[in-house]
Design an enzyme around this catalytic site. Structure first.
Site, PDB file in Angstrom:
ATOM      1  N   GLY A   1       0.802  -1.221   0.000  1.00 16.16           N
ATOM      2  CA  GLY A   1       0.000   0.000   0.000  1.00 16.16           C
ATOM      3  C   GLY A   1       0.834   1.270   0.000  1.00 16.16           C
ATOM      4  O   GLY A   1       2.061   1.232   0.154  1.00 16.16           O
ATOM      5  N   HIS A   2       0.145   2.396  -0.124  1.00 16.37           N
ATOM      6  CA  HIS A   2       0.860   3.668  -0.211  1.00 16.37           C
ATOM      7  C   HIS A   2       1.541   4.034   1.105  1.00 16.37           C
ATOM      8  O   HIS A   2       1.057   3.742   2.176  1.00 16.37           O
ATOM      9  CB  HIS A   2      -0.030   4.815  -0.695  1.00 16.37           C
ATOM     10  CG  HIS A   2      -1.314   5.009   0.030  1.00 16.37           C
ATOM     11  ND1 HIS A   2      -2.163   6.042  -0.257  1.00 16.37           N
ATOM     12  CD2 HIS A   2      -1.907   4.305   1.021  1.00 16.37           C
ATOM     13  CE1 HIS A   2      -3.220   5.976   0.514  1.00 16.37           C
ATOM     14  NE2 HIS A   2      -3.089   4.930   1.296  1.00 16.37           N
ATOM     15  N   ASN A   3       2.716   4.660   0.974  1.00 17.62           N
ATOM     16  CA  ASN A   3       3.503   5.134   2.118  1.00 17.62           C
ATOM     17  C   ASN A   3       4.049   4.021   3.002  1.00 17.62           C
ATOM     18  O   ASN A   3       4.535   4.287   4.101  1.00 17.62           O
ATOM     19  CB  ASN A   3       2.701   6.141   2.962  1.00 17.62           C
ATOM     20  CG  ASN A   3       2.464   7.438   2.223  1.00 17.62           C
ATOM     21  OD1 ASN A   3       1.508   7.555   1.456  1.00 17.62           O
ATOM     22  ND2 ASN A   3       3.351   8.389   2.384  1.00 17.62           N
TER      23      ASN A   3
END
EC number: 2.3.1.191
Lengths: 339, 339, 339
Positions: free
Chosen positions: B240-242
């Site tokens: 996922g993002h980050n």
């Protein structure tokens, strides 16, 4: 010039600083990933231990946070997360522009319809009879099959594929390597081998749907597999044939939805959950991560576990399990009493 | 000539044969998949029953294995698995060479930088502003987005995609249909539809990272999603993002890691496990197959189950469960006594 | 003209109508997705409540169904599902034809062999030494690696990839973004980084195999990863290196099969199940959805849960759990008696 001075940060965040500084900020960062020209924020008190070692030049905190005891520059404001987002948007790189036009290496089949202001990138494939409405973007090496329709303002990222006859609405986003309209998994089993059942239906993606990378949506046996308006699908999700999903659902990565499932509106399905075939999931249900749904769900149910039960029941089962050793002890005491 | 005689096998394996033979070996095989010109090995005693029906011309066994009672040709040596690997490498086909050069059907955008000895295959796409460092290989139909940087000696296999601005280090391997830098799954929920939150960050893959087929790594909301040096990702994984992953981790197929998770160094995550958003996983942790991690993990923890607990606790729970019927019996005896 | 009158529907279904009608049917639909020119069917009594609101012009029901009490047009027949399928096939759109020929934008390498009546679409890639047998279809942007062999009557859908030297049998179907022959996940772990183990084997897909979208099958460390004749793989499945799968198996989406697993014939593996490395699964086994198999299975076993146990044991465990509160109550009564 994009760099921001402390006074500009204070203006954007409507905040106050715990001291003056001539720091120049030119990027945003997380607490653990910064430098003296970056700004970060404390979004949640559980990350408070990261402040000490953070190299960020400025840290945004909420007005209740006590900045005493830290020797660093804080900006206190009402909503550090929202202020941080504004500053991040200030520093965001320009959006990639896809200048309308058809690349000379794109394949444009017979009897296609290409609207106004459409971009078709290098190596993109538009098969016979397909139509692309105004202002859409078909990125490099994306595939638009025979007689597919793509609505206005949609974007197909590189290597995405839409197979023949599927219908894609307006403002739809298809991420790379997603596959819309591959064959449903249907066979007549046999002792000498399984016979493929033709999958002659389509997939319909309604307006404002977003489909993540490597997500696969199978075409219907006949009729339509439907993803309702505004529903957002994350990466690596499987949607079986003849599934009908309502409006404005969230489906998170690695979820499997078997054939002919019907899902209502505003349903949330968390990561790695699964739903068995032919079930009906009511409006507003929440299916927790890794849950395996094996029965119909009434509107608003919240379920977890495998097989999925209500959250209450799931937790009760775990509490029961923890009771066993105590029961054993009490039983032993009784037994000893009457030996 | 690549074929090997028994004497050559004995030399390579530093082994001894249980009889002489003029067998000619020209390939390696498993025990169940051989012929009289193949060599196989017994790597684990649990496969001992496969020896009888194996058609392999020679079977490598360890020095402690008793070859009497089998009417076949054995070579006994210290480490059959290692010897087998040497022989397999002897028979391995030549590695595919990608002769440096840019295919005439590749797309090379404006303001790109292409280093020395780079191969860019047919249909590969290098968008404006991208840079490919020396000795890298961009296979057919791979996609390198705007302003992407690819380090030296990296390889992008066919149909892999790296979206705009992402940073790929040196000696990175990207397998087919992986997607680096698709949008993070972020929305502001609303009763009339969900608003997309721009994902303006990037993905950074550090040196010596390997990314499996159909693995998807989302770009950050802002800042960077980071895969640390030497970390190896298998196929069909969602990052996922980050997310920030440390160095030298192993992540096996079909794992889901939700947004903003931070993972230390030398962490192992087995197949189909999942980690909820915003958690912190310490150095050296092991997350077993199918585990669902819902809390932070301290360095070195080994967890399993859903929700994930220590292995000790997981097994204890199962033992408790098995006690119930015995408890019921003992309780019945007591009850009967006092009827 | 494809539209059907009631008399034609009665002929096809060998059925009887509950009243006469001049309705014209021109498509099939589900009960909830129809209009007055569509025909639907009641395949399962659980959907009986959908009849009232269905807009379908005709509903096929079985001969035992009591049509009285509904004010609509029914056709009663022996097998509504089979009759519906016949009518659906009548209305099915023409199959997409891929006219033999090689598109001018396809890449055809050196020393390739292309059979009779082969279609090679725009942007498709045939690398050096590959061979495509008669009547096969290589769709747009599909990739056939060096020295790959593709048997007769096979189809590679857009963006599918077969890496070097792999062997694809006859009548094989490869769906979009599947990856055949990416590297197995093998490393020698080390404190300063993990060393990649060369994966020099191949993948062999035998005749009549079907591989779903975004399914990944890793090449063997050496020798072959084998998918046996007639086996059908759904979407988003991971098959590890050196796995050997028998004939006529069904494997459903998001299944993970770790390296060197051996699976017999006619095995069914339901969605999101996983199998640990090096295990042997006997003929005719059924592995239920989300099961995690951690031991060898004898022929015919049916397992579920994590770790997977027999269905009997899985259910027994759940029943035991439900007993605890009753046991606690009985124990309390005994204790009170002797206070």
């Amino acid at each position: 010039m994009k760099a921001l001075k402390l006074s500009q940060i204070l203006a954007i965040s409507e905040g106050t600083a715990n001291r003056d500084s001539d720091v120049i900020i030119n990027e945003v960062s997380s607490l653990i990933d910064g430098n003296n020209h970056s700004i970060s924020f404390l979004g949640n008190r559980r990350y408070i231990s990261q402040i000490k070692d953070s190299k960020a030049g400025i840290i945004l905190v909420d007005n209740d946070f006590d900045t005493a005891g830290f020797d660093r520059l804080f900006v206190s404001c009402e909503d550090p997360s929202a202020s941080f987002t504004k500053i991040a948007d200030h520093f965001a790189p320009p959006i990639i522009e896809y200048t309308p036009g058809i690349d000379s290496t794109a394949h444009i089949g017979q009897n296609t319809t290409i609207g106004e202001n459409v971009y078709i990138g290098p190596g993109a494939i538009i098969m016979d009879g397909a139509s692309i409405d105004d202002n859409s973007v078909i990125c490099a090496n994306a595939y638009v099959g025979h007689h597919v329709t793509i609505g206005a303002y949609s974007i197909l990222y590189p290597n995405s594929a839409v197979r023949e006859r599927c219908e894609v609405g307006q403002r739809v986003i298809l991420h790379s390597s997603c596959v819309i309209g591959s064959d449903g998994f249907g066979f007549i089993p046999g002792k000498d081998g399984h016979k493929k059942i033709p999958q002659v239906g389509i997939v319909q993606l309604q307006d404002d749907v977003e489909v993540g990378s490597c997500t696969t949506i199978d075409r219907a046996r006949f009729g339509k597999t439907i993803i309702g308006e505004g529903t957002k699908l994350d990466n690596l999700i499987q949607i079986g044939h003849n599934v009908i999903i309502g409006k404005h659902c969230f489906i998170v990565s690695l979820v499997a939805i078997a054939g002919s499932v019907q899902i209502g509106n505003f349903v949330t399905i968390a990561g790695q959950a699964g739903i068995s075939g032919h079930l009906q999931i009511g409006d507003g249900c929440t299916i927790m991560g890794k849950a395996g749904v094996t029965r119909d769900l009434k509107p608003g149910e919240v379920v977890m576990g495998m097989p999925a039960t209500s959250r209450r029941e799931f937790i009760a089962d775990r509490i029961q399990l923890r009771k066993i050793s105590k029961l054993e002890k009490r039983l032993k005491e009784l037994e000893d009493k009457f030996k």
